[in-house]
Write an enzyme that holds these catalytic residues in place. Structure first.
Site, PDB file in Angstrom:
ATOM      1  N   ASP A 184       0.862  -1.202   0.008  1.00  0.00           N
ATOM      2  CA  ASP A 184       0.035   0.036  -0.091  1.00  0.00           C
ATOM      3  C   ASP A 184       0.967   1.375  -0.010  1.00  0.00           C
ATOM      4  O   ASP A 184       1.687   1.544   1.102  1.00  0.00           O
ATOM      5  CB  ASP A 184      -0.802  -0.010   1.391  1.00  0.00           C
ATOM      6  N   ASP A 234      -2.453   2.353  -6.207  1.00  0.00           N
ATOM      7  CA  ASP A 234      -1.412   2.555  -5.171  1.00  0.00           C
ATOM      8  C   ASP A 234      -1.597   1.484  -4.042  1.00  0.00           C
ATOM      9  O   ASP A 234      -1.273   1.366  -2.931  1.00  0.00           O
ATOM     10  CB  ASP A 234      -1.654   4.010  -4.351  1.00  0.00           C
ATOM     11  N   GLU A 235      -2.172   0.285  -4.640  1.00  0.00           N
ATOM     12  CA  GLU A 235      -2.276  -1.054  -3.826  1.00  0.00           C
ATOM     13  C   GLU A 235      -2.364  -2.128  -4.741  1.00  0.00           C
ATOM     14  O   GLU A 235      -2.981  -2.344  -5.925  1.00  0.00           O
ATOM     15  CB  GLU A 235      -3.631  -1.029  -3.030  1.00  0.00           C
TER      16      GLU A 235
END
Length: 247
Positions: free
Chosen positions: A9, A104-105
């Site tokens: 993350d 973003d993950e």
């Protein structure tokens, strides 16, 4: 040997990319906005800005009042996508990327030979080191390692920014007890109200709830899946094509 999943993350991703590409923004409170107007809302806030209570969704005018030295920058989506692909290349060269959850993950598989705690932790540290070396030292990430993707994501949220948390099967369910109900993916305001109506106020109570009670609260199989995931079972998600963000 129960650590099957690793979740990455990226912390305050849009703001971190801005700080990486613009040295004058480093170590400063920064927010990213869709348009330059005090009436709009922030779509990202650096950790320096968060110290002033500013977060995603904060109105820009309120953010400026809370932090007079705030840097407000326009979103540059093309560069966020470019950095996303660079980050995915680095991660996939270390551990197999299974599913890109968002820009973003990312969820990764840990092959059996890497599932021992120290090996899995070493892979996570290698990801952090190589991102700093090959993409940028200001792009921090929190990494969670666990028996399934649900718990790996939960673990990644437990220590931010730049954290590394491992949850083993032997740690369950006690490792989850300090969390609030809303800390779990899939429990939003409406589901939290349902849980409260069922007498579940804490994570310890959630983990103790029987399978059939969970099914009743969720109104179907989703409750049973949640029950299994809390116990480390790697219940598959709906089939998805392995891909990355392209828009």
């Amino acid at each position: 040997m129960d650590l099957r999943r690793l979740f990455v993350d990226f912390n305050a991703y849009f703001a971190s990319v801005e700080q990486q590409t613009r040295p004058e923004l480093r170590d400063r409170p920064v927010v990213v906005v869709p348009v330059m107007a005090d009436t709009t809302s922030c779509i990202a806030a650096s950790y320096e800005a968060r110290k002033y209570g500013i977060k995603t969704g904060t109105r820009v005018g309120d953010a400026k009042r809370a932090c007079p030295g705030l840097a407000v920058v326009m979103a540059r989506h093309e560069i966020y996508v470019e950095y996303h692909h660079r980050l995915m290349t680095v991660i996939d060269s270390i551990v197999p990327v299974d599913e890109v959850k968002s820009i973003d993950e990312v969820l990764c598989d840990l092959p059996k030979r890497w599932q021992a705690v120290e090996v899995a932790r070493g892979k996570a540290l290698e990801i952090k080191t190589r991102i700093a070396q090959e993409v940028g030292a200001h792009l921090k990430c929190s990494i969670g390692i666990a028996p399934n993707g649900f718990l790996a994501k939960t673990a990644a949220e437990m220590q931010k920014p730049d954290g590394l948390t491992v949850i083993q099967a032997a740690d369950l369910p006690q490792a989850l007890f300090p969390l609030d109900l809303r800390d779990f993916s899939g429990i939003g305001p409406a589901m939290e109200r349902r849980l409260h109506r069922a007498g579940i106020e804490t994570t310890e109570q959630l983990c103790a709830a029987p399978r059939l009670a969970m099914r009743k609260i969720w109104g179907g199989i989703g409750g049973e899946i949640f029950y299994e995931r809390l116990r480390g079972v790697d219940v598959p998600s709906a089939p998805t094509q392995r891909s990355s963000v392209s828009h």
